[in-house]
Write a protein that holds these residues in place. Structure first.
Motif, PDB file in Angstrom:
ATOM      1  N   LYS A 153     -10.160   6.481  -3.219  1.00  0.00           N
ATOM      2  CA  LYS A 153      -9.166   7.501  -2.871  1.00  0.00           C
ATOM      3  C   LYS A 153      -7.837   7.051  -3.464  1.00  0.00           C
ATOM      4  CE  LYS A 153      -7.074   8.693   1.599  1.00  0.00           C
ATOM      5  NZ  LYS A 153      -7.348   9.318   2.891  1.00  0.00           N
TER       6      LYS A 153
ATOM      7  N   GLU B 191     -13.689   6.159   5.319  1.00  0.00           N
ATOM      8  CA  GLU B 191     -12.719   5.298   4.617  1.00  0.00           C
ATOM      9  C   GLU B 191     -12.307   4.159   5.551  1.00  0.00           C
ATOM     10  OE1 GLU B 191      -9.406   7.928   3.715  1.00  0.00           O
ATOM     11  OE2 GLU B 191      -8.858   8.079   5.825  1.00  0.00           O
TER      12      GLU B 191
ATOM     13  N   TYR C  14       4.619   9.189   9.503  1.00  0.00           N
ATOM     14  CA  TYR C  14       3.339   9.849   9.184  1.00  0.00           C
ATOM     15  C   TYR C  14       3.016  10.895  10.255  1.00  0.00           C
ATOM     16  CZ  TYR C  14      -1.480  10.353   7.547  1.00  0.00           C
ATOM     17  OH  TYR C  14      -2.654  10.862   7.049  1.00  0.00           O
TER      18      TYR C  14
ATOM     19  N   ILE D 171      -5.712   3.250   8.969  1.00  0.00           N
ATOM     20  CA  ILE D 171      -5.645   1.842   8.548  1.00  0.00           C
ATOM     21  C   ILE D 171      -5.526   0.936   9.774  1.00  0.00           C
ATOM     22  CG2 ILE D 171      -4.715   0.211   6.865  1.00  0.00           C
ATOM     23  CD1 ILE D 171      -3.760   2.467   5.172  1.00  0.00           C
TER      24      ILE D 171
ATOM     25  N   THR E 249      -9.012   2.687  -0.827  1.00  0.00           N
ATOM     26  CA  THR E 249      -7.846   3.391  -1.364  1.00  0.00           C
ATOM     27  C   THR E 249      -7.169   2.547  -2.432  1.00  0.00           C
ATOM     28  OG1 THR E 249      -7.489   4.585   0.688  1.00  0.00           O
ATOM     29  CG2 THR E 249      -5.638   4.465  -0.808  1.00  0.00           C
TER      30      THR E 249
ATOM     31  N   PHE F 296     -11.849   1.119   5.695  1.00  0.00           N
ATOM     32  CA  PHE F 296     -11.643  -0.124   4.939  1.00  0.00           C
ATOM     33  C   PHE F 296     -10.558  -0.999   5.556  1.00  0.00           C
ATOM     34  CE2 PHE F 296      -8.612   2.948   3.221  1.00  0.00           C
ATOM     35  CZ  PHE F 296      -7.437   2.219   3.238  1.00  0.00           C
TER      36      PHE F 296
ATOM     37  N   HIS G 240       0.875  -1.179   0.000  1.00  0.00           N
ATOM     38  CA  HIS G 240       0.000   0.000   0.000  1.00  0.00           C
ATOM     39  C   HIS G 240       0.915   1.232   0.000  1.00  0.00           C
ATOM     40  CE1 HIS G 240      -4.035   1.583   0.580  1.00  0.00           C
ATOM     41  NE2 HIS G 240      -3.562   2.440   1.462  1.00  0.00           N
TER      42      HIS G 240
ATOM     43  N   LYS H 124     -10.220  11.747  12.604  1.00  0.00           N
ATOM     44  CA  LYS H 124      -9.551  10.470  12.918  1.00  0.00           C
ATOM     45  C   LYS H 124      -9.438  10.448  14.424  1.00  0.00           C
ATOM     46  CE  LYS H 124      -6.755   9.865   8.745  1.00  0.00           C
ATOM     47  NZ  LYS H 124      -5.415   9.998   8.123  1.00  0.00           N
TER      48      LYS H 124
ATOM     49  N   ASN I 268      -1.109  13.788   0.859  1.00  0.00           N
ATOM     50  CA  ASN I 268      -0.288  13.587   2.069  1.00  0.00           C
ATOM     51  C   ASN I 268       0.833  14.639   2.191  1.00  0.00           C
ATOM     52  OD1 ASN I 268      -1.060  10.237   1.735  1.00  0.00           O
ATOM     53  ND2 ASN I 268      -1.295  11.229   3.722  1.00  0.00           N
TER      54      ASN I 268
ATOM     55  N   THR J 150      -9.278   7.192   8.534  1.00  0.00           N
ATOM     56  CA  THR J 150      -8.660   6.004   9.132  1.00  0.00           C
ATOM     57  C   THR J 150      -7.147   6.161   9.146  1.00  0.00           C
ATOM     58  OG1 THR J 150      -8.424   3.594   8.956  1.00  0.00           O
ATOM     59  CG2 THR J 150      -8.494   4.763   6.897  1.00  0.00           C
TER      60      THR J 150
ATOM     61  N   ASP K  60      -6.401  16.917   6.565  1.00  0.00           N
ATOM     62  CA  ASP K  60      -6.156  15.661   7.296  1.00  0.00           C
ATOM     63  C   ASP K  60      -5.003  15.867   8.293  1.00  0.00           C
ATOM     64  OD1 ASP K  60      -5.952  13.135   8.273  1.00  0.00           O
ATOM     65  OD2 ASP K  60      -5.231  12.185   6.441  1.00  0.00           O
TER      66      ASP K  60
ATOM     67  N   LYS L 252      -3.714   7.706  -3.631  1.00  0.00           N
ATOM     68  CA  LYS L 252      -2.603   8.334  -2.921  1.00  0.00           C
ATOM     69  C   LYS L 252      -1.621   8.838  -3.970  1.00  0.00           C
ATOM     70  CE  LYS L 252      -2.656   7.678   1.060  1.00  0.00           C
ATOM     71  NZ  LYS L 252      -3.418   8.400   2.109  1.00  0.00           N
TER      72      LYS L 252
ATOM     73  N   ASP M  27      -5.479  11.899  -2.254  1.00  0.00           N
ATOM     74  CA  ASP M  27      -4.808  12.285  -1.013  1.00  0.00           C
ATOM     75  C   ASP M  27      -3.334  12.533  -1.343  1.00  0.00           C
ATOM     76  OD1 ASP M  27      -3.961  12.750   1.522  1.00  0.00           O
ATOM     77  OD2 ASP M  27      -4.618  10.835   2.365  1.00  0.00           O
TER      78      ASP M  27
ATOM     79  N   GLU N 175      -7.334  15.894  -0.791  1.00  0.00           N
ATOM     80  CA  GLU N 175      -6.978  15.797   0.631  1.00  0.00           C
ATOM     81  C   GLU N 175      -5.537  16.266   0.863  1.00  0.00           C
ATOM     82  OE1 GLU N 175      -8.084  12.003   2.180  1.00  0.00           O
ATOM     83  OE2 GLU N 175      -6.841  12.182   3.960  1.00  0.00           O
TER      84      GLU N 175
ATOM     85  N   ILE O  65       1.319   4.716  10.780  1.00  0.00           N
ATOM     86  CA  ILE O  65       1.759   4.398   9.414  1.00  0.00           C
ATOM     87  C   ILE O  65       3.247   4.701   9.307  1.00  0.00           C
ATOM     88  CG2 ILE O  65       1.557   5.048   6.976  1.00  0.00           C
ATOM     89  CD1 ILE O  65      -1.464   5.482   7.472  1.00  0.00           C
TER      90      ILE O  65
HETATM   91  C1  MUC Z   1      -4.273   9.053   5.139  1.00  0.00           C
HETATM   92  O1  MUC Z   1      -3.394   9.813   4.803  1.00  0.00           O
HETATM   93  O2  MUC Z   1      -5.413   9.465   5.075  1.00  0.00           O
HETATM   94  C2  MUC Z   1      -5.988   6.548   5.014  1.00  0.00           C
HETATM   95  C3  MUC Z   1      -6.291   5.799   3.941  1.00  0.00           C
HETATM   96  C4  MUC Z   1      -5.103   5.439   3.330  1.00  0.00           C
HETATM   97  O3  MUC Z   1      -4.947   4.752   2.322  1.00  0.00           O
HETATM   98  O4  MUC Z   1      -4.083   5.997   4.010  1.00  0.00           O
HETATM   99  C5  MUC Z   1      -4.575   6.545   5.202  1.00  0.00           C
HETATM  100  C6  MUC Z   1      -3.900   7.715   5.720  1.00  0.00           C
END
Ligand code: MUC
Ligand code: MG
Length: 376
Positions: free
Chosen positions: A164, A324, A56, A300, A138, A326, A19, A270, A197, A298, A246, A166, A195, A221, A51
């Motif tokens: 979503k 999200e 993260y 995750i 995602t 999942f 992932h 979150k 990030n 999430t 986020d 990344k 997203d 995001e 993460i």
């Molecule tokens: C994030 O940055 O939101 C949430 C879903 C995903 O794939 O990563 C996380 C973290």
């Protein structure tokens, strides 16, 4: 009722595929579990996920465990967990920051209290507004063809119709092209969101968001660094496509500043970022008071952490952008006897007592980093 013990376990769970995020590729997701026991033997369990170690957020799994064992646990032994909010306040006086550790401890208290009262935990937060909530998936395999296959499979099986992507790692222009290919393949059958990030600067965001908006993307995001609320504010007022906070949104104070400066159009809630369920409910109140729609985020988590977030999100009347949650679907295995259920593009909110999940202690022993002699 009195708290007798609090134990913390670091657990590494393998994922079904790599992932890819901007800062880390998850092949084994690390979760931190905690078990609080009352003097009369009732157990409350909690989970938070991180993460990529400390890549993260600031708190690594090891720091979460150490902070709880050394600084939080001594404040709680012998106290009555029914007063969980007052106890969280006491913890806040002695322990600065460390929101994931605090969220984990609060979850164990809430699970314990709800089990003692024999009710689902959401009853301690005003009860349910939703019995199920929309759930995004995602697409982060790192490969456009595989992502399209995954999306189509999710649509056919009625698992997810919100996707979503990344896109914080690698060349922004190539990433935008990748997103638009996926949106073209899905068409009107699903919502595509991205997203970043925190990976872009403002100039990159300007041309990328314009292209994504034109390509039919529904939500952007955290394009900018978490400290850059001024830039987020400029992007939010410039584009029609909503910009979501986020990483910049954690505590209630951050929520207030973002709302006041309109440094986002949407809040990604979150539970661990805010420092617990009670604080997340307060962040939701700030969003509600500011007319900012919400999304149930999430980190995750596995099934227990997902149940914690799902139960809390189920008490928030307006979750316009869905969730999200999942996490359990990304893991090869799970640490609970019962599983989170997904149906018709939604997550079914687990029912109690507590967070509604029964921890599989053999699985915890199997995946835990340490030898877990105390679990019986
Ligand atoms: C994030 O940055 O939101 C949430 C879903 C995903 O794939 O990563 C996380 C973290
Ligand atoms: Mg995010």
């Amino acid at each position: 009722m009195k708290i007798h013990s609090l134990e913390v376990y670091i657990v590494d769970l393998p994922t079904i595929r790599p992932h890819h995020l901007a800062m880390h590729t998850i092949v084994t997701q690390t979760i931190v579990l905690a078990c609080m026991r009352s003097e009369d033997g009732i157990e409350g369990w909690g989970e938070v996920a991180t993460i990529g170690g400390a890549s993260y957020f600031e708190e690594s799994p090891e720091v979460i465990k150490l902070t709880i064992e050394k600084y939080i646990s001594p404040l709680l032994i012998g106290k009555n967990p029914i007063n969980f909010d007052a106890l969280s306040h006491t913890i806040g006086i002695h322990v600065k920051g460390n929101y994931f550790a605090k969220a984990l401890v609060e979850a164990t208290m809430i699970d314990l209290v709800a089990k003692y009262k024999n009710v689902p935990s959401y009853e301690l937060f005003g009860g349910q507004c939703h019995t199920s909530l929309p759930v995004a998936w995602t697409l982060a395999s790192g490969d456009t063809v595989r992502d399209i296959e995954e999306a189509k499979h999710c649509l056919e099986t009625k698992r997810h119709n919100i996707f979503k992507l990344k896109i914080g790692k690698g060349d922004p222009k190539k990433n935008v092209a990748h997103v638009i290919k996926i949106k073209e393949a899905i068409g009107g059958a699903g919502s595509v969101r991205v997203d970043v990030n925190q990976a872009w600067d403002e100039a990159t965001s300007l041309y990328c968001i314009e292209a994504l908006e034109d390509g039919g993307v529904d939500l952007i995001e955290q394009p900018l660094m978490s400290w850059n609320n001024e830039g987020m504010s400029r992007l939010s007022s410039r584009f029609k496509v909503p910009i979501m906070a986020d990483e910049s949104l954690g505590t209630i104070q951050e929520a207030y500043q973002i709302a006041k400066n309109r440094a986002a159009d949407v809040f990604a809630l979150k539970v661990p970022k805010a420092g617990g369920l009670t604080a997340t409910k307060k962040v939701a109140a700030i969003a509600e008071a500011s007319g900012i729609p919400m999304y149930g985020g999430t980190m995750i988590e596995s099934s227990l952490g997902t149940a914690i977030c799902a139960q809390l999100y189920s008490t928030i009347p307006e979750m316009k952008f869905g969730t999200e949650l999942f996490g359990p679907l990304l893991f090869k295995d799970n640490i609970t006897v019962n599983q989170i259920e997904y149906e018709n593009f939604e997550i079914i909110i687990p029912n109690g007592p507590g967070f509604g999940m029964v921890v599989d202690k053999e699985k915890v022993k199997h995946y835990s980093r340490e030898t877990v002699s105390s679990i019986n």
